[in-house]
Design an enzyme around this catalytic site. Structure first.
Site, PDB file in Angstrom:
ATOM      1  N   ASP A   8       0.842  -1.260   0.041  1.00 13.32           N
ATOM      2  CA  ASP A   8       0.121   0.088   0.007  1.00 13.32           C
ATOM      3  C   ASP A   8       1.031   1.306  -0.055  1.00 13.32           C
ATOM      4  O   ASP A   8       1.405   1.567   0.983  1.00 13.32           O
ATOM      5  CB  ASP A   8      -1.030   0.067   1.443  1.00 13.32           C
ATOM      6  CG  ASP A   8      -1.670   1.255   1.197  1.00 13.32           C
ATOM      7  OD1 ASP A   8      -2.305   1.708   0.283  1.00 13.32           O
ATOM      8  OD2 ASP A   8      -2.011   1.689   2.413  1.00 13.32           O
ATOM      9  N   GLU A  67      -1.424  -1.221  -5.058  1.00 10.52           N
ATOM     10  CA  GLU A  67      -2.628  -0.535  -5.377  1.00 10.52           C
ATOM     11  C   GLU A  67      -2.111   0.401  -6.450  1.00 10.52           C
ATOM     12  O   GLU A  67      -1.101   0.926  -6.460  1.00 10.52           O
ATOM     13  CB  GLU A  67      -2.930   0.163  -3.957  1.00 10.52           C
ATOM     14  CG  GLU A  67      -4.382   0.749  -4.217  1.00 10.52           C
ATOM     15  CD  GLU A  67      -4.703   1.545  -2.893  1.00 10.52           C
ATOM     16  OE1 GLU A  67      -5.333   0.681  -2.178  1.00 10.52           O
ATOM     17  OE2 GLU A  67      -4.567   2.621  -2.462  1.00 10.52           O
ATOM     18  N   ASP A 139      -2.293   0.640   7.494  1.00  5.74           N
ATOM     19  CA  ASP A 139      -1.487   0.588   6.156  1.00  5.74           C
ATOM     20  C   ASP A 139      -1.052  -0.989   5.880  1.00  5.74           C
ATOM     21  O   ASP A 139      -1.359  -1.261   4.780  1.00  5.74           O
ATOM     22  CB  ASP A 139      -0.300   1.430   6.350  1.00  5.74           C
ATOM     23  CG  ASP A 139      -0.543   3.042   6.270  1.00  5.74           C
ATOM     24  OD1 ASP A 139      -1.303   3.597   5.527  1.00  5.74           O
ATOM     25  OD2 ASP A 139      -0.185   3.814   7.367  1.00  5.74           O
TER      26      ASP A 139
END
Length: 190
Positions: A8, A67, A139
Site C-alpha cells: 500500500d 495498489e 496501512d
C-alpha cells in the site's frame, strides 16, 4: 504454493503485507509499515526502496501486488504517491518479481464485499480472513488486503482455466460421440 507481497504505497507511510497461498488456504507471514519522516522527497523514496528491498530479501516472495494510483484532488499528493509507488515497483522489478496492480475499489470489494468500505472494515475483514489475533495497523491491513485480492485473482484465474479445459474436453467428447453415433458404432437406447 506462492508467497505474495502486497504494498500500500505512500510517500510518508508505505504499508506491506506478506501471505502464503496454498490452494485456497491463506497464511499470514508478516506485515508492517515503512515510515519515512524526513521532509526531503528523494530521501523518502530512497528509504522506501531500501525498505521494500529488505522485505523482499527477508520473505522471498514469488509475486508483488500493489495498489493502483487513484485520482486525488491534490495534484502534488498524487504525484508524490505515484513516485512512491514507482519506487516500490522498481524494487520488485530489480528482484525479478512479476508486478500486479489492483484498484482500491476492487481490493475493498474483494475483501469486504463493498467497494466503498472504510479502513476499519478492511482491517476487520483482513483480521478474520487471515485468522489474526490482533488487528494489523491500517496501512499494513491495506497491504494485506491487496495481497489477499491477488490470491483471489489467482484462484479465480485457475477456476476459469479449469472450466475452459473441462468445456474443451466436453466438446471433444461430444464430437467423438456424434462421430461414432453417425457411423453406426453407437446406438442410443432410450
Amino acid at each position: 504454493m506462492s508467497i505474495i507481497l502486497g504494498i500500500d504505497p505512500g510517500s510518508r507511510v508505505t504499508g506491506y503485507g506478506v501471505i502464503r497461498q496454498t490452494g485456497r488456504h491463506l497464511e499470514y507471514l508478516g506485515s508492517g509499515a515503512i515510515r519515512t519522516q524526513v521532509e526531503d522527497l528523494p530521501t523518502r523514496l530512497k528509504r522506501i526502496y531500501a525498505g521494500v528491498t529488505e522485505i523482499i530479501t527477508q520473505f522471498q516472495p514469488d509475486m508483488f501486488a500493489i495498489e493502483q494510483v487513484f485520482m486525488a484532488k491534490n495534484a502534488d499528493s498524487a504525484l508524490k504517491l505515484g513516485q512512491a509507488r514507482g519506487t516500490a515497483i522498481v524494487a520488485a522489478v530489480n528482484h525479478d518479481l512479476p508486478v500486479f496492480e489492483y484498484a482500491a475499489r476492487l481490493v475493498k470489494q474483494t475483501v469486504v464485499g463493498i467497494g466503498s468500505a472504510d479502513k476499519v472494515q478492511v482491517q476487520e475483514m483482513v483480521t478474520r480472513i487471515l485468522k489474526l489475533s490482533d488487528k494489523p495497523q491500517a496501512d499494513a491491513a491495506d497491504a494485506l488486503a491487496i495481497a489477499i485480492t491477488h490470491a483471489h485473482s489467482i484462484q479465480h484465474s485457475l477456476h476459469i482455466a479449469n472450466s475452459v479445459k473441462m468445456t474443451e474436453t466436453q466438446e471433444k467428447m461430444t464430437a467423438l460421440l456424434k462421430t461414432r453415433y453417425s457411423r453406426g458404432r453407437f446406438r442410443l437406447k432410450i
